[in-house]
Design a protein around this motif. Structure first.
Motif, short mmCIF file in Angstrom:
data_model
loop_
_atom_site.label_atom_id
_atom_site.label_comp_id
_atom_site.label_asym_id
_atom_site.label_seq_id
_atom_site.Cartn_x
_atom_site.Cartn_y
_atom_site.Cartn_z
N THR A 197 0.63 -9.59 6.01
CA THR A 197 0.46 -9.22 4.61
C THR A 197 -1.01 -9.14 4.20
OG1 THR A 197 2.58 -10.25 4.06
CG2 THR A 197 1.06 -9.82 2.25
N VAL A 198 -1.78 -10.15 4.53
CA VAL A 198 -3.17 -10.21 4.08
C VAL A 198 -3.97 -9.07 4.72
CG1 VAL A 198 -5.30 -11.56 4.11
CG2 VAL A 198 -3.10 -12.69 3.64
N ARG A 199 -3.86 -8.91 6.04
CA ARG A 199 -4.63 -7.87 6.71
C ARG A 199 -4.18 -6.48 6.29
NH1 ARG A 199 -3.44 -9.19 12.52
NH2 ARG A 199 -4.55 -7.24 12.96
N ALA A 200 -2.87 -6.30 6.11
CA ALA A 200 -2.37 -4.99 5.68
C ALA A 200 -2.87 -4.64 4.29
CB ALA A 200 -0.85 -4.97 5.73
N SER A 201 -2.87 -5.62 3.38
CA SER A 201 -3.31 -5.35 2.01
C SER A 201 -4.80 -5.00 1.98
CB SER A 201 -3.04 -6.56 1.12
OG SER A 201 -3.79 -7.69 1.52
N ARG A 202 -5.58 -5.60 2.86
CA ARG A 202 -7.00 -5.27 2.93
C ARG A 202 -7.23 -3.90 3.57
NH1 ARG A 202 -9.01 -11.18 5.24
NH2 ARG A 202 -8.92 -12.30 3.25
N TRP A 203 -6.30 -3.50 4.43
CA TRP A 203 -6.44 -2.23 5.15
C TRP A 203 -6.19 -1.03 4.25
CZ3 TRP A 203 -2.48 1.37 6.19
CH2 TRP A 203 -2.83 2.39 7.08
N GLN A 209 -1.29 0.37 -3.54
CA GLN A 209 -0.59 0.02 -2.30
C GLN A 209 -0.94 -1.40 -1.87
OE1 GLN A 209 -1.94 3.32 0.10
NE2 GLN A 209 0.00 4.40 -0.17
N ARG A 210 -2.19 -1.80 -2.09
CA ARG A 210 -2.58 -3.18 -1.76
C ARG A 210 -1.76 -4.17 -2.58
NH1 ARG A 210 -9.21 -3.10 -1.87
NH2 ARG A 210 -9.53 -1.60 -0.16
N ARG A 211 -1.63 -3.90 -3.88
CA ARG A 211 -0.89 -4.81 -4.75
C ARG A 211 0.59 -4.86 -4.39
NH1 ARG A 211 -3.72 -2.93 -10.49
NH2 ARG A 211 -5.72 -4.01 -10.16
N LEU A 212 1.15 -3.69 -4.08
CA LEU A 212 2.55 -3.64 -3.71
C LEU A 212 2.82 -4.45 -2.44
CD1 LEU A 212 5.31 -2.41 -4.43
CD2 LEU A 212 4.74 -0.46 -2.99
N THR A 213 1.88 -4.41 -1.50
CA THR A 213 2.02 -5.18 -0.27
C THR A 213 2.03 -6.67 -0.55
OG1 THR A 213 0.89 -3.44 0.99
CG2 THR A 213 0.98 -5.62 1.99
N ILE A 214 1.15 -7.12 -1.44
CA ILE A 214 1.10 -8.54 -1.80
C ILE A 214 2.38 -8.97 -2.51
CG2 ILE A 214 -0.07 -10.25 -3.23
CD1 ILE A 214 -1.61 -9.54 -0.73
N VAL A 215 2.86 -8.13 -3.43
CA VAL A 215 4.08 -8.45 -4.17
C VAL A 215 5.27 -8.60 -3.23
CG1 VAL A 215 5.76 -7.54 -5.82
CG2 VAL A 215 3.31 -7.42 -6.34
N GLY A 216 5.32 -7.76 -2.19
CA GLY A 216 6.45 -7.80 -1.27
C GLY A 216 6.36 -8.87 -0.22
N ALA A 217 5.25 -9.59 -0.15
CA ALA A 217 5.03 -10.59 0.89
C ALA A 217 6.12 -11.67 0.96
CB ALA A 217 3.66 -11.23 0.73
N PRO A 218 6.55 -12.23 -0.17
CA PRO A 218 7.56 -13.29 -0.10
C PRO A 218 8.90 -12.83 0.49
CG PRO A 218 6.48 -13.28 -2.23
CD PRO A 218 6.07 -12.02 -1.55
N PHE A 219 9.14 -11.52 0.49
CA PHE A 219 10.42 -11.01 0.98
C PHE A 219 10.34 -10.53 2.44
CE2 PHE A 219 9.97 -10.21 -3.57
CZ PHE A 219 11.07 -10.89 -4.07
N THR A 220 9.19 -10.69 3.06
CA THR A 220 8.99 -10.22 4.43
C THR A 220 8.97 -11.41 5.37
OG1 THR A 220 7.64 -8.39 3.59
CG2 THR A 220 7.49 -8.86 5.93
N ARG A 221 10.05 -11.59 6.11
CA ARG A 221 10.12 -12.72 7.03
C ARG A 221 9.46 -12.35 8.36
NH1 ARG A 221 13.88 -11.96 10.89
NH2 ARG A 221 15.41 -10.30 10.59
N SER A 222 9.14 -13.35 9.12
CA SER A 222 8.53 -13.12 10.42
C SER A 222 9.60 -12.70 11.42
CB SER A 222 7.85 -14.40 10.90
OG SER A 222 7.20 -14.19 12.13
N PRO A 223 9.37 -11.63 12.20
CA PRO A 223 10.39 -11.19 13.17
C PRO A 223 10.60 -12.23 14.27
CG PRO A 223 8.34 -9.99 13.50
CD PRO A 223 8.17 -10.78 12.24
N ARG A 224 11.82 -12.23 14.81
CA ARG A 224 12.22 -13.24 15.78
C ARG A 224 12.23 -12.66 17.19
NH1 ARG A 224 17.95 -15.58 14.47
NH2 ARG A 224 18.49 -13.47 15.15
N ALA A 225 11.80 -13.45 18.15
CA ALA A 225 11.80 -13.02 19.55
C ALA A 225 13.23 -12.87 20.06
CB ALA A 225 11.03 -14.02 20.40
N ALA A 226 13.37 -12.09 21.13
CA ALA A 226 14.69 -11.88 21.73
C ALA A 226 15.23 -13.18 22.31
CB ALA A 226 14.60 -10.83 22.83
#
Length: 386
Positions: A197-203, A209-226
């Motif tokens: 989230t942080v690096r994407a918002s800075r990118w 788009q930066r603000r939208l990325t930050i707002v969506g951060a709480p709803f973005t979970r970390s992907p899980r390994a196989a």
């Protein structure tokens, strides 16, 4: 043998180009105002030289204005198969007095539409040095591209025209082209999955788009390994036959790339990455992707999903396979992952793994060099984004 445009001609006030006297039966072109000859022919340089030229042109045009990828030598060698002489047929360069003025590159592939197969190319990487713009370089490159496709038969040319920034040099198809019956166009966009989230918002260059990325951060979970029980593992050469069968069985698609064992083997190895999922010991699904540096406000790795073929898997395994791919992509350092939206993947499967449908900011186009085209883009289909 494909034609070479070379020599002198007379200027058109409208385009700066006119077909002049023929030499060796091929059309002759030149441009003004300097009255210098230009030659359009097959690009014969190295991957390193091509990458350096394209990146320099795009950096000059877009740094600080809009995001763009850095096409490395390794990527171009993989995608365009530069080691194979026959693959260079649709790699075009325009030279002026020995200087490379511009390039237009095409990746060749067979395209399936119903029971028919068409020779096709994906036309992209158009790059013209600023001092040669407005002098007919693009027109000459596209004339030669069409000529070479016409020599192969009823060929299709796919391309993307980005309009998401006022700084884009790309233009959509004209009304005359769309009314000709040989062109089709639709607005297209991406599925986007934020991984950092942080690096994407800075990118992002766009503040909204930066603000939208930050707002969506709480709803973005970390992907899980196989997990072992999911039957997910890296693709191996022995999987190619089963993988082709998986792609051939995608009944939801009205049209798609007609992969075979040779083309899919190249796509799933080298620069490309691929995971497969087995059910009862048989490969029933696969995903492929690659990662490139993208220049925005900063430079960050971004993943492009090319193939997501999961229809033959249970719902839980579909999600696990996408999650596993995202986990690997995140471990590669990517800040986000993109997948072109063409109806080839179920929306619910994407949303469940954290993708959101982003804005449509490009025209996806296809035209037939024969002048007749059966509509295909408004139906679920699969092509690559380049």
């Amino acid at each position: 043998m494909p034609g070479v445009h070379k020599g002198w001609g007379t200027q058109s006030e409208e385009t700066g180009w006119r077909i002049g006297p023929r030499a060796l039966s091929w059309p002759v072109f030149t441009f003004d105002p300097q009255w210098r000859p230009m030659e359009v022919r097959t690009y014969d340089g190295t991957a390193e030289e091509l990458s350096r030229f394209v990146i320099s042109v795009w950096r000059d045009a877009y740094v600080g204005k809009m995001a763009f990828p850095l096409w490395t030598p390794e990527y171009l060698a993989w995608q365009l198969d530069l080691a194979a002489p026959e693959a260079r047929e649709h790699l075009l360069g325009a030279w002026c007095e020995g200087e490379l003025a511009g390039v237009l590159l095409g990746w060749s592939f067979p395209y399936r539409q119903g029971e028919q197969r068409h020779p096709a190319i994906l036309s992209s990487w158009l790059s013209v040095r600023p001092e040669f713009r407005g002098r007919g370089v693009v027109k000459a490159l596209k004339i030669e591209q069409d000529s070479r496709m016409r020599a192969r038969g009823d060929g299709l040319i796919f391309a993307y025209r980005y309009f998401g920034s006022e700084h884009s040099l790309s233009k959509g198809p004209t009304r005359e082209q769309l009314d000709s019956g040989g062109w089709e166009s639709r607005r297209s966009g991406f599925w986007v999955r934020i991984l950092s989230t942080v690096r994407a918002s800075r990118w992002y260059l766009n503040r909204w788009q930066r603000r939208l990325t930050i707002v969506g951060a709480p709803f973005t979970r970390s992907p899980r390994a196989a997990r072992d029980r999911d039957g997910i593992r890296p693709w191996e050469p022995r999987d190619v036959g089963a993988s082709v069968s998986v792609l051939e069985a995608r009944r939801r698609l009205a049209s798609s790339i007609a992969w075979d064992e040779k083309s899919l083997s190249k796509h799933c190895s080298g620069f490309g990455r691929c995971l497969v999922a087995e059910v009862d010991g048989v490969v029933r699904g696969l995903v492929t992707w690659h990662v490139l540096q993208f220049v925005g406000a900063t430079e960050e790795p971004v993943a492009i999903f090319d193939i997501i073929a999961t229809e033959g898997l249970p719902d839980a395994t579909q999600r696990a396979l996408l999650d596993a791919a995202l986990h690997e992509i995140k471990s590669q350092g990517a800040v986000l992952a993109l997948k072109l939206r063409t109806g080839d993947v179920r929306a619910l499967a994407m949303i469940r793994t954290g993708f959101i449908p982003w804005f449509s900011d490009s025209f996806e186009t296809v035209h037939s060099v024969s002048g007749t085209l059966s509509p295909m883009l408004d139906h679920p289909h699969h092509v690559l984004w380049r």
